[in-house]
Scaffold this motif. Structure first.
Motif, PDB file in Angstrom:
ATOM      1  N   GLN A   9       0.750  -1.276  -0.011  1.00  0.00           N
ATOM      2  CA  GLN A   9       0.035  -0.168  -0.005  1.00  0.00           C
ATOM      3  C   GLN A   9       1.001   1.355   0.054  1.00  0.00           C
ATOM      4  O   GLN A   9       0.580   2.215  -0.575  1.00  0.00           O
ATOM      5  N   THR A  10       2.001   1.341   0.714  1.00  0.00           N
ATOM      6  CA  THR A  10       2.912   2.481   0.917  1.00  0.00           C
ATOM      7  C   THR A  10       3.588   2.642  -0.625  1.00  0.00           C
ATOM      8  O   THR A  10       3.490   3.796  -0.875  1.00  0.00           O
ATOM      9  N   VAL A  11       3.924   1.335  -1.263  1.00  0.00           N
ATOM     10  CA  VAL A  11       4.796   1.715  -2.526  1.00  0.00           C
ATOM     11  C   VAL A  11       3.595   2.148  -3.411  1.00  0.00           C
ATOM     12  O   VAL A  11       4.065   2.909  -4.353  1.00  0.00           O
ATOM     13  N   ARG A  12       2.538   1.712  -3.577  1.00  0.00           N
ATOM     14  CA  ARG A  12       1.517   2.184  -4.383  1.00  0.00           C
ATOM     15  C   ARG A  12       1.289   3.595  -4.164  1.00  0.00           C
ATOM     16  O   ARG A  12       1.334   4.458  -5.175  1.00  0.00           O
ATOM     17  N   ARG A  13       1.281   3.940  -3.017  1.00  0.00           N
ATOM     18  CA  ARG A  13       0.847   5.450  -2.643  1.00  0.00           C
ATOM     19  C   ARG A  13       2.131   6.162  -3.145  1.00  0.00           C
ATOM     20  O   ARG A  13       1.908   7.395  -3.970  1.00  0.00           O
ATOM     21  N   LEU A  14       3.311   5.891  -2.895  1.00  0.00           N
ATOM     22  CA  LEU A  14       4.417   6.604  -3.173  1.00  0.00           C
ATOM     23  C   LEU A  14       4.651   6.870  -4.824  1.00  0.00           C
ATOM     24  O   LEU A  14       5.086   7.718  -5.412  1.00  0.00           O
ATOM     25  N   ALA A  15       4.407   5.629  -5.469  1.00  0.00           N
ATOM     26  CA  ALA A  15       4.549   5.644  -7.122  1.00  0.00           C
ATOM     27  C   ALA A  15       3.495   6.487  -7.538  1.00  0.00           C
ATOM     28  O   ALA A  15       3.852   7.216  -8.432  1.00  0.00           O
ATOM     29  N   ILE A  16       2.445   6.464  -7.074  1.00  0.00           N
ATOM     30  CA  ILE A  16       1.108   7.384  -7.509  1.00  0.00           C
ATOM     31  C   ILE A  16       1.674   8.908  -6.991  1.00  0.00           C
ATOM     32  O   ILE A  16       1.707   9.749  -8.287  1.00  0.00           O
ATOM     33  N   GLU A  17       2.280   9.156  -5.908  1.00  0.00           N
ATOM     34  CA  GLU A  17       2.589  10.648  -5.701  1.00  0.00           C
ATOM     35  C   GLU A  17       3.824  11.083  -6.504  1.00  0.00           C
ATOM     36  O   GLU A  17       3.715  12.319  -6.981  1.00  0.00           O
ATOM     37  N   THR A  18       4.720  10.142  -6.503  1.00  0.00           N
ATOM     38  CA  THR A  18       5.926  10.694  -7.029  1.00  0.00           C
ATOM     39  C   THR A  18       6.387  10.150  -8.564  1.00  0.00           C
ATOM     40  O   THR A  18       7.391  10.850  -9.279  1.00  0.00           O
ATOM     41  N   GLY A  19       5.665   9.332  -9.221  1.00  0.00           N
ATOM     42  CA  GLY A  19       5.594   9.075 -10.727  1.00  0.00           C
ATOM     43  C   GLY A  19       6.541   8.038 -10.711  1.00  0.00           C
ATOM     44  O   GLY A  19       7.086   7.687 -12.028  1.00  0.00           O
ATOM     45  N   SER A  20       7.261   7.541  -9.783  1.00  0.00           N
ATOM     46  CA  SER A  20       8.241   6.520  -9.920  1.00  0.00           C
ATOM     47  C   SER A  20       8.152   5.302  -8.609  1.00  0.00           C
ATOM     48  O   SER A  20       7.547   5.887  -7.753  1.00  0.00           O
ATOM     49  N   VAL A  21       8.816   4.377  -8.692  1.00  0.00           N
ATOM     50  CA  VAL A  21       9.081   3.397  -7.677  1.00  0.00           C
ATOM     51  C   VAL A  21      10.113   3.771  -6.791  1.00  0.00           C
ATOM     52  O   VAL A  21      11.372   3.830  -7.510  1.00  0.00           O
ATOM     53  N   PRO A  22      10.098   4.274  -5.628  1.00  0.00           N
ATOM     54  CA  PRO A  22      11.174   4.785  -4.881  1.00  0.00           C
ATOM     55  C   PRO A  22      12.354   3.669  -4.772  1.00  0.00           C
ATOM     56  O   PRO A  22      11.722   2.675  -4.922  1.00  0.00           O
ATOM     57  N   SER A  23      13.237   4.131  -4.003  1.00  0.00           N
ATOM     58  CA  SER A  23      14.237   3.448  -3.666  1.00  0.00           C
ATOM     59  C   SER A  23      13.789   2.424  -2.438  1.00  0.00           C
ATOM     60  O   SER A  23      12.968   3.011  -1.620  1.00  0.00           O
ATOM     61  N   MET A  24      14.500   1.394  -2.168  1.00  0.00           N
ATOM     62  CA  MET A  24      14.094   0.521  -0.978  1.00  0.00           C
ATOM     63  C   MET A  24      14.250   1.204   0.267  1.00  0.00           C
ATOM     64  O   MET A  24      13.417   1.163   1.263  1.00  0.00           O
ATOM     65  N   GLY A  25      15.143   2.178   0.410  1.00  0.00           N
ATOM     66  CA  GLY A  25      15.539   2.868   1.843  1.00  0.00           C
ATOM     67  C   GLY A  25      14.215   3.608   1.954  1.00  0.00           C
ATOM     68  O   GLY A  25      13.743   3.755   2.921  1.00  0.00           O
ATOM     69  N   VAL A  33       9.271   0.380   8.446  1.00  0.00           N
ATOM     70  CA  VAL A  33       9.622  -0.928   8.655  1.00  0.00           C
ATOM     71  C   VAL A  33      11.356  -0.607   8.497  1.00  0.00           C
ATOM     72  O   VAL A  33      11.832   0.203   7.866  1.00  0.00           O
ATOM     73  N   SER A  34      12.206  -1.549   8.896  1.00  0.00           N
ATOM     74  CA  SER A  34      13.724  -1.513   8.909  1.00  0.00           C
ATOM     75  C   SER A  34      13.666  -2.109   7.154  1.00  0.00           C
ATOM     76  O   SER A  34      12.892  -2.568   6.661  1.00  0.00           O
ATOM     77  N   LYS A  35      15.141  -1.609   6.747  1.00  0.00           N
ATOM     78  CA  LYS A  35      15.315  -2.151   5.561  1.00  0.00           C
ATOM     79  C   LYS A  35      15.317  -3.686   5.525  1.00  0.00           C
ATOM     80  O   LYS A  35      14.951  -4.225   4.447  1.00  0.00           O
ATOM     81  N   GLY A  36      15.712  -4.220   6.294  1.00  0.00           N
ATOM     82  CA  GLY A  36      15.941  -5.713   6.584  1.00  0.00           C
ATOM     83  C   GLY A  36      14.428  -6.287   6.336  1.00  0.00           C
ATOM     84  O   GLY A  36      14.216  -7.419   5.979  1.00  0.00           O
ATOM     85  N   GLY A  37      13.671  -5.546   7.276  1.00  0.00           N
ATOM     86  CA  GLY A  37      11.956  -5.782   7.300  1.00  0.00           C
ATOM     87  C   GLY A  37      11.755  -5.959   5.751  1.00  0.00           C
ATOM     88  O   GLY A  37      10.761  -6.865   5.347  1.00  0.00           O
ATOM     89  N   LEU A  38      12.003  -4.858   5.193  1.00  0.00           N
ATOM     90  CA  LEU A  38      11.349  -4.881   3.590  1.00  0.00           C
ATOM     91  C   LEU A  38      12.058  -5.847   2.839  1.00  0.00           C
ATOM     92  O   LEU A  38      11.214  -6.477   2.136  1.00  0.00           O
ATOM     93  N   PHE A  42      10.231  -8.393   0.169  1.00  0.00           N
ATOM     94  CA  PHE A  42      10.637  -8.068  -1.149  1.00  0.00           C
ATOM     95  C   PHE A  42      12.154  -7.978  -1.212  1.00  0.00           C
ATOM     96  O   PHE A  42      12.540  -7.125  -0.754  1.00  0.00           O
ATOM     97  N   SER A  43      12.686  -8.810  -2.045  1.00  0.00           N
ATOM     98  CA  SER A  43      14.143  -9.082  -2.187  1.00  0.00           C
ATOM     99  C   SER A  43      14.769  -7.853  -2.933  1.00  0.00           C
ATOM    100  O   SER A  43      15.816  -7.444  -2.933  1.00  0.00           O
TER     101      SER A  43
END
Length: 169
Positions: A9-25, A33-38, A42-43
């Protein structure tokens, strides 16, 4: 909501807001969540894009199934196909989705199965498999127009009016 669903849900929102899929960080920070948790869920960014795409297919399945119960599957398909929000999401994912190596057989299989289900719903509503295929292709074209921010075509309402005048239902 599960952590995995929250991340999607967060990735979807960010993708719509920014126009791209942001970095894992950025995704990890925004999802809380921590980057390890992410990475546990999702690898890679490609895995995230696949997750968003599969979720989008599931969401569309749910919307079209509910619309079929109301007898509005064609209208729902075309409205969703011309949705600015959906176009923004697909535009953000399009670069990663055009890379054949990022398209897994599982995602391609999900998409092919979904297309068959949707065309079946269109056939049930219209009573004609050829009309159903045309409606699916029309929706695909409307999505492409939305991706290109092209509003020069006929309005959705005039298209629906034309279809209703031609449809056997």
């Amino acid at each position: 909501m599960s952590t995995k669903a929250h991340i999607l849900q967060t990735v979807r929102r960010l993708a719509i807001e920014t126009g791209s899929v942001p970095s894992m960080g950025v995704i990890a920070q925004q999802a809380g969540v921590s980057k390890g948790g992410l990475m546990h869920h999702f690898s890679s960014r490609n895995a995230l894009v696949e997750g968003i795409a599969v979720q989008a297919i599931r969401d569309l399945d749910q919307a079209l199934t509910a619309a079929a119960e109301r007898g509005t599957v064609v209208e729902t398909w075309l409205r969703l196909s011309s949705s600015r929000e959906e176009a923004a999401l697909y535009r953000a994912m399009s670069i990663l989705l055009t890379d054949r190596t990022s398209l897994t057989d599982t995602l391609l299989q999900h998409a092919a199965e979904a297309t068959r289900r949707w065309e079946h719903l269109f056939t049930v509503e219209t009573g004609d498999p050829v009309t159903a295929s045309i409606i699916r292709l029309l929706g695909d074209g409307m999505l492409l127009n939305s991706l290109a921010d092209d509003d020069t075509g006929a309005s959705l309402d005039s298209i629906l009016q034309w279809l209703n005048g031609r449809s056997p239902t």
